[in-house]
Design a protein around this motif. Structure first.
Motif, PDB file in Angstrom:
ATOM      1  N   TRP A  88       3.301 -22.973  13.259  1.00 29.67           N
ATOM      2  CA  TRP A  88       3.525 -21.545  13.498  1.00 29.67           C
ATOM      3  C   TRP A  88       4.228 -20.859  12.338  1.00 29.67           C
ATOM      4  N   HIS A  89       5.231 -21.506  11.749  1.00 28.65           N
ATOM      5  CA  HIS A  89       5.983 -20.873  10.665  1.00 28.65           C
ATOM      6  C   HIS A  89       5.111 -20.646   9.426  1.00 28.65           C
ATOM      7  N   GLY A 117       2.700 -17.369  11.284  1.00 28.91           N
ATOM      8  CA  GLY A 117       3.619 -16.253  11.503  1.00 28.91           C
ATOM      9  C   GLY A 117       3.023 -14.965  12.021  1.00 28.91           C
TER      10      GLY A 117
END
Length: 201
Positions: free
Chosen positions: A126-127, A130
């Protein structure tokens, strides 16, 4: 937002019930004691007697306001996030919703429904993504947590930024349209809190 006057302004002027609710929860009202009420009334009594009492027009006006309000407004948790540097990412879709006075969906990956395998992917990837729009394109479930009038949220952001200098605003779609990272097959996925340094992948 630590300013009681601005919280009162939000309660009186915003149309969104969630914003009103949180502003009311943050605001604390303490009624005047009988001694305070008598003191302020004593000051006001000099209003029509120029030169007596030694009270300036500002002091008399403040006393009148105290009596009219009936107490003092302060904020709960006044130290909460004090000194933090917070920025938010805004999309073209959000700004179009503001301009069209439309509702906007506040969405995020639906982590509550993820199984262990999907949650592992979320924690690892996810990072790097984003962006909930991109995450959804990758086939992962996202959830609409709330619908809000975009203009109400935009007004809240502007009021808070004006009176507390937070949050900062980062227009991520504009950044991606103009970044030279595209030439390397990359895109902007994040910024530091001040919006000065861009992070791409």
């Amino acid at each position: 937002m630590q300013n009681p006057r601005i919280l009162r302004f939000l309660i009186e002027n915003t149309q969104d019930e969630t914003i009103k609710k949180h502003a009311k929860e943050k605001l604390k009202f303490t009624p005047l004691t009988l001694q305070e009420e008598a003191m302020y009334q004593g000051i006001v009594n000099y209003k029509n007697i120029p030169g007596l009492g030694g009270f300036s027009a500002d002091i008399i006006r403040a006393a009148e306001e105290k009596l009219e309000t009936g107490g003092n407004y302060t904020v709960h948790n006044s130290e909460f996030l004090t000194g933090a540097n917070i920025s938010i990412t805004l999309t073209k879709e959000f700004m179009e919703a503001v301009e069209n006075d439309a509702e906007f969906e506040l969405r995020f990956p639906d982590v509550e429904s993820y199984d262990a395998k999907t949650m592992k992917i979320y924690n690892e990837e996810w990072h790097k993504v984003g962006d909930v729009r991109e995450w959804e394109k990758l086939g992962y479930k996202v959830r609409t947590y709330k619908k809000i009038k975009a203009k109400e949220l935009w007004n809240l952001v502007n009021i808070c930024a004006t009176y507390s200098a937070e949050p900062g605003i980062f227009f991520i779609d504009n950044a991606n349209d103009m970044t030279n990272a595209q030439a390397y097959g990359q895109k902007v996925v994040a910024t530091n809190p001040c919006g000065k340094l861009l992070a791409s992948r």
